[in-house]
Enzyme design. Structure first.
Site, PDB file in Angstrom:
ATOM      1  N   MET A  55      -3.988   4.873  -0.786  1.00  0.00           N
ATOM      2  CA  MET A  55      -4.766   5.397   0.342  1.00  0.00           C
ATOM      3  C   MET A  55      -5.780   6.449  -0.120  1.00  0.00           C
ATOM      4  SD  MET A  55      -3.960   3.624   2.945  1.00  0.00           S
ATOM      5  CE  MET A  55      -4.502   4.433   4.465  1.00  0.00           C
ATOM      6  N   GLU A  60      -0.609   4.772  -5.272  1.00  0.00           N
ATOM      7  CA  GLU A  60      -0.497   3.484  -5.975  1.00  0.00           C
ATOM      8  C   GLU A  60       0.850   3.286  -6.661  1.00  0.00           C
ATOM      9  OE1 GLU A  60      -3.670   2.267  -8.794  1.00  0.00           O
ATOM     10  OE2 GLU A  60      -2.306   2.641 -10.436  1.00  0.00           O
ATOM     11  N   VAL A  96       0.833  -1.201   0.000  1.00  0.00           N
ATOM     12  CA  VAL A  96       0.000   0.000   0.000  1.00  0.00           C
ATOM     13  C   VAL A  96       0.864   1.245   0.000  1.00  0.00           C
ATOM     14  CG1 VAL A  96      -1.636   1.326   1.402  1.00  0.00           C
ATOM     15  CG2 VAL A  96      -1.853  -1.156   1.282  1.00  0.00           C
ATOM     16  N   CYS A  97       0.483   2.234  -0.795  1.00  0.00           N
ATOM     17  CA  CYS A  97       1.145   3.541  -0.698  1.00  0.00           C
ATOM     18  C   CYS A  97       0.096   4.635  -0.814  1.00  0.00           C
ATOM     19  CB  CYS A  97       2.236   3.691  -1.748  1.00  0.00           C
ATOM     20  SG  CYS A  97       1.598   3.885  -3.415  1.00  0.00           S
ATOM     21  N   ALA A  98       0.530   5.876  -1.001  1.00  0.00           N
ATOM     22  CA  ALA A  98      -0.415   6.994  -0.987  1.00  0.00           C
ATOM     23  C   ALA A  98      -1.345   6.957  -2.196  1.00  0.00           C
ATOM     24  CB  ALA A  98       0.334   8.312  -0.927  1.00  0.00           C
TER      25      ALA A  98
END
Lengths: 375, 75
Positions: free
Chosen positions: A100, A76, A72-74
């Site tokens: 996110m 993608e 997961v990141c901010a």
């Protein structure tokens, strides 16, 4: 090995089903500490993507092999990069589509129950941020309460069940998220209701929502009764729908109560909050099912993903409803306040119509968890 | 502020601003300053955290007309 894309909807299903999931969150540490994907059986590892640019060999031993792994990141991009590196190292991993940002905006509709005339009430669970909004449907008409800014989700859902949106409500002027109420009302020609005491500074037309108002949705079968219940804001209003559901806004949650300080007046409003929770709500039937505008912790979700509990149960179990000493109550709600939500002043001004940030700015303003409660 | 090298990372989305910054700073000597221009809002927090974890010093950052500028001294 392949990299699989997982959608916010699929992650939500794993939260509801209390499944296991190993989350490798590659945002920076501050972002992770502030806000992350919550699941009762989720495990976490936080390593910023920029510490993995030279390779993932050093962390391979920390990534389980027999468990589903989600990167997961901010937004993608970094999670795809890291997921591909892990894949090249022989691991089967997924990444969260849209990161996110998508998690913050995803709404899962959950049917809470049927209404007496055959209509239904739906709860829209904004799983990433803890916001709860509602649609009451009867005889081809729909009302929306406390909608998020993702207006399309509600209009598409109403279209899908063949209902026309006729009334849109906000229980109060929100400080933690941008309301989609005005947008939905404008798009559907519905009436937009706001408590006038929260709307003294708004710069648009609205229908004042006053204590004792009754609004009929469909064939005179559902009454939405406004119940003035100040405390979180001075105008906060609750609804009793179909004599069965108490939509408590940000006044009463399942495991906590509303905080009185987001409009800057904690000391003034703590008395109102006490009056609402300890007097006005006490006069209501304990059989009412409380449907709040937020959940704070994932444990508040029922098995079907809904957030709802009988008022009588909350009187027995919610700590905030069981503080006999008034002074102690005052100290609890004014002396114990969590950090204020991200950009809450700008969010209030947006909801008043005073500023009109663009889509990207709105998104940024809403990043992070909601923080409307005190426990 | 003076710099020894300028990196244009405008229009690039995460993770590219950091990937390129790392590459650019590898080509500098310790003590030299890299100037980075980026438009990805997320780059700010990430560059701050990355500089710290890599032992570099973020000397200054500004934002003008949607362009973020950073001056990073190689550690």
């Amino acid at each position: 090995m392949s990299v699989i894309m997982m959608t916010a909807k699929e992650v939500t299903q794993r939260v509801f089903d209390k499944k296991e999931l190993f989350i490798l969150d590659v945002r920076n540490e501050d972002a992770f500490q502030d806000w992350k994907i919550e699941g009762q059986n989720f495990e976490y590892l936080n390593i910023p993507y920029f510490d993995l640019l030279d390779g993932v060999e050093d962390i391979l031993h920390q990534i389980p092999i027999n468990q589903e792994v989600l990167v997961v990141c901010a937004k993608e991009g970094s999670s795809i990069m890291v997921a591909e590196m892990l894949s090249d190292a022989g691991r089967d991993v997924s990444y969260l589509q849209g990161g996110m940002k998508a998690w913050s905006e995803y709404l899962e509709p959950v049917k809470v129950g049927d209404l007496k005339d055959g209509g239904a009430i739906y709860q829209f669970v904004r799983i990433g941020k803890g916001c709860l909004s509602y649609m009451v449907v009867s005889n081809g008409e729909a009302a929306i309460i406390d909608s998020t800014r993702m207006a399309d989700v509600y209009t598409a859902f109403a279209d899908g069940i063949g209902a026309k949106i006729t009334n849109v409500f906000d229980t109060h002027l929100h400080a933690d998220h941008i309301s989609g109420g005005r947008t939905i009302a404008a798009r559907t020609n519905a009436t937009y209701w706001l408590p006038p005491k929260d709307a003294t500074e708004v710069i648009f037309e609205y229908q004042p929502l006053e204590d004792g108002n009754s609004v009929t949705i469909g064939n005179t079968t559902i009454n939405i009764e406004a119940l003035y219940s100040p405390g979180h804001t001075i105008g906060s209003t609750s609804f009793v729908v179909d004599e069965k559901y108490l939509l408590s806004g940000d006044i009463l949650f399942i495991d906590s109560i509303g905080r009185p300080d987001l409009a800057g007046l904690a000391e003034d409003w703590v008395g109102d909050l006490r009056e609402t929770l300890y007097k006005r709500y006490r006069e209501l039937s304990e059989e009412l099912i409380v449907l709040p505008a937020h959940f704070m912790i994932i444990e508040e979700l029922n098995d079907d993903g809904s957030v709802a509990k009988k008022l009588g149960t909350l009187f027995a179990e919610n700590h905030g409803l069981n503080i006999t000493d008034e002074e102690e109550f005052r100290n609890m709600v004014t002396g114990n306040l969590p950090p204020q939500p991200n950009a809450y002043q700008e969010i209030r001004e947006t909801n008043m119509g005073k500023i009109t940030p663009d889509e990207e700015q709105r998104r940024e303003m809403e990043i992070g968890p909601n923080r409307c409660a005190v426990r | 502020m003076n710099s020894d090298k300028v990196l244009d990372a405008k229009g690039l989305a995460c993770p590219m601003p950091i990937v390129k910054t790392k590459k650019a700073i590898n080509e500098l000597q310790s003590g030299e300053v890299l100037e980075v221009h980026a438009t990805d809002k997320g780059a700010k927090a990430d560059l701050i955290a990355w500089s710290k974890s890599g032992g570099h010093e973020l000397l200054q950052s500004t934002e003008e007309n949607g362009v973020l500028q950073f001056w990073i001294k190689k550690g």
